[in-house]
Scaffold this motif. Structure first.
Motif, mmCIF file in Angstrom:
data_model
loop_
_atom_site.group_PDB
_atom_site.id
_atom_site.type_symbol
_atom_site.label_atom_id
_atom_site.label_comp_id
_atom_site.label_asym_id
_atom_site.label_seq_id
_atom_site.Cartn_x
_atom_site.Cartn_y
_atom_site.Cartn_z
ATOM 1 N N VAL A 168 0.834 -1.199 0.000
ATOM 2 C CA VAL A 168 0.000 0.000 0.000
ATOM 3 C C VAL A 168 0.871 1.253 0.000
ATOM 4 C CG1 VAL A 168 -1.667 1.358 1.323
ATOM 5 C CG2 VAL A 168 -1.988 -1.103 1.082
ATOM 6 N N ILE A 169 1.893 1.273 0.849
ATOM 7 C CA ILE A 169 2.779 2.439 0.936
ATOM 8 C C ILE A 169 3.450 2.703 -0.407
ATOM 9 C CG2 ILE A 169 4.922 3.325 1.954
ATOM 10 C CD1 ILE A 169 4.176 1.793 4.514
ATOM 11 N N GLN A 170 3.939 1.655 -1.052
ATOM 12 C CA GLN A 170 4.728 1.826 -2.276
ATOM 13 C C GLN A 170 3.878 2.026 -3.521
ATOM 14 O OE1 GLN A 170 7.623 -1.293 -2.706
ATOM 15 N NE2 GLN A 170 8.755 -0.693 -0.878
ATOM 16 N N ARG A 171 2.643 1.545 -3.515
ATOM 17 C CA ARG A 171 1.828 1.595 -4.731
ATOM 18 C C ARG A 171 0.719 2.638 -4.693
ATOM 19 N NH1 ARG A 171 4.811 -0.689 -8.721
ATOM 20 N NH2 ARG A 171 6.053 -2.328 -7.742
ATOM 21 N N PHE A 172 0.520 3.288 -3.569
ATOM 22 C CA PHE A 172 -0.473 4.363 -3.488
ATOM 23 C C PHE A 172 -0.051 5.472 -4.454
ATOM 24 C CE2 PHE A 172 -3.384 7.378 -1.547
ATOM 25 C CZ PHE A 172 -4.398 6.555 -1.073
ATOM 26 N N HIS A 173 -0.964 5.944 -5.279
ATOM 27 C CA HIS A 173 -0.722 6.943 -6.340
ATOM 28 C C HIS A 173 -0.024 6.349 -7.560
ATOM 29 C CE1 HIS A 173 -2.180 10.047 -3.729
ATOM 30 N NE2 HIS A 173 -1.164 9.992 -2.907
ATOM 31 N N HIS A 174 0.029 5.024 -7.687
ATOM 32 C CA HIS A 174 0.665 4.411 -8.847
ATOM 33 C C HIS A 174 -0.080 4.781 -10.128
ATOM 34 C CE1 HIS A 174 2.196 1.212 -11.514
ATOM 35 N NE2 HIS A 174 3.216 1.122 -10.667
ATOM 36 N N LYS A 175 0.642 4.861 -11.240
ATOM 37 C CA LYS A 175 0.041 5.232 -12.524
ATOM 38 C C LYS A 175 -0.977 4.202 -13.007
ATOM 39 C CE LYS A 175 3.922 7.986 -14.284
ATOM 40 N NZ LYS A 175 4.954 8.111 -15.359
ATOM 41 N N ASN A 176 -0.753 2.945 -12.670
ATOM 42 C CA ASN A 176 -1.698 1.890 -13.045
ATOM 43 C C ASN A 176 -2.869 1.925 -12.058
ATOM 44 O OD1 ASN A 176 -3.029 -0.385 -13.894
ATOM 45 N ND2 ASN A 176 -1.352 -1.808 -13.514
ATOM 46 N N ILE A 177 -3.714 2.927 -12.233
ATOM 47 C CA ILE A 177 -4.741 3.242 -11.239
ATOM 48 C C ILE A 177 -5.735 2.100 -11.056
ATOM 49 C CG2 ILE A 177 -6.630 4.805 -10.645
ATOM 50 C CD1 ILE A 177 -5.120 7.006 -12.167
ATOM 51 N N GLU A 178 -6.273 1.574 -12.149
ATOM 52 C CA GLU A 178 -7.341 0.578 -12.032
ATOM 53 C C GLU A 178 -6.903 -0.650 -11.245
ATOM 54 O OE1 GLU A 178 -10.140 0.078 -15.557
ATOM 55 O OE2 GLU A 178 -8.425 1.093 -16.474
ATOM 56 N N ASP A 179 -5.715 -1.174 -11.563
ATOM 57 C CA ASP A 179 -5.256 -2.391 -10.906
ATOM 58 C C ASP A 179 -4.840 -2.152 -9.463
ATOM 59 O OD1 ASP A 179 -5.727 -3.984 -13.109
ATOM 60 O OD2 ASP A 179 -3.724 -3.713 -13.937
ATOM 61 N N TRP A 180 -3.953 -1.192 -9.236
ATOM 62 C CA TRP A 180 -3.428 -0.997 -7.893
ATOM 63 C C TRP A 180 -4.449 -0.372 -6.953
ATOM 64 C CZ3 TRP A 180 0.078 -3.685 -5.764
ATOM 65 C CH2 TRP A 180 1.128 -4.208 -6.507
ATOM 66 N N LYS A 181 -5.321 0.459 -7.464
ATOM 67 C CA LYS A 181 -6.366 1.011 -6.608
ATOM 68 C C LYS A 181 -7.311 -0.091 -6.156
ATOM 69 C CE LYS A 181 -9.307 5.107 -6.251
ATOM 70 N NZ LYS A 181 -9.828 6.304 -6.968
#
Length: 209
Positions: A168-181
């Motif tokens: 969560v810490i590392q992927r929050f705001h990731h460009k791959n929004i649909e998957d990581w969100k």
């Protein structure tokens, strides 16, 4: 896109009881007894990378089924503390993928790409009608090597709260929004996850992605 189902959480209270091991002398018993919720939240929400007060979170185990694609899964698999128990296989099930009503492609795969996959599959089927093992092998390799990154496979995964906290810490705001969100939303749905891992501040709300 990413889907997560059939989630089970184990050892939630036992891992929290284990916190007191650091302060006890003699025999321990973490199988029963009270849970110090305040202490668990304080230690679990630690965000300092040089400390390990949140180590007990790795004792809260999570098992789930996840569907990922070739864009998401390489990023997901870099976290070595989760374990993929078993996943779907293109080697064993390619014919089923190509002939069933199930659509293994994300919505971003073009019609042309799907048609080429179908042609490659048909070429493999034709090759299998021969006795030429090399031709069969090469036709299959053409098929699997040209599958798009938007080809989706399901897998069953073991993980824990500490690993999920890191993700969560590392992927929050990731460009791959649909998957990581979607993945973070899954984490937030776990019992006491946000409270124990320190994601209760508004900066960690999904609407602030």
């Amino acid at each position: 896109m990413v889907e997560i189902r059939n989630v089970e959480v184990f050892n939630l209270e036992r891992a929290q009881r284990a916190i007191e091991n650091s302060f006890n002398v003699g025999e321990i018993d973490t199988s029963s007894g009270p849970v110090k919720e305040k202490l668990a939240k304080t230690l679990g929400s630690n965000m300092q990378p040089h400390q390990s007060h949140d180590a007990y979170l790795k004792g809260i185990l999570v098992t789930y089924d996840i569907k990922g694609n070739g864009v998401f899964m390489p990023e997901f698999q870099r976290y070595h503390h989760h374990e993929i128990i078993m996943s779907q296989s293109t080697m064993h099930s390619m014919e089923k993928f190509m002939t069933s009503d199930y659509d293994p492609f994300t919505k971003y795969i073009t019609k042309e790409t799907k048609e080429q996959c179908k042609k490659n599959y048909e070429a493999w089927i034709e090759a299998k009608k021969t006795d030429d093992k090399q031709k069969i092998y090469e036709a299959f390799e053409v098929l699997v090597h040209n599958l798009p990154r938007g080809f989706e496979l399901w897998a069953t995964v073991n993980s824990n709260y500490l690993q999920l906290k890191t993700q969560v810490i590392q992927r929050f705001h990731h460009k791959n929004i649909e998957d990581w969100k979607s993945f973070v939303e899954f984490c937030y749905s776990l019992p006491k996850f946000r409270e124990l891992c320190g994601f209760t501040d508004s900066e960690w709300n999904l609407e602030n992605w």
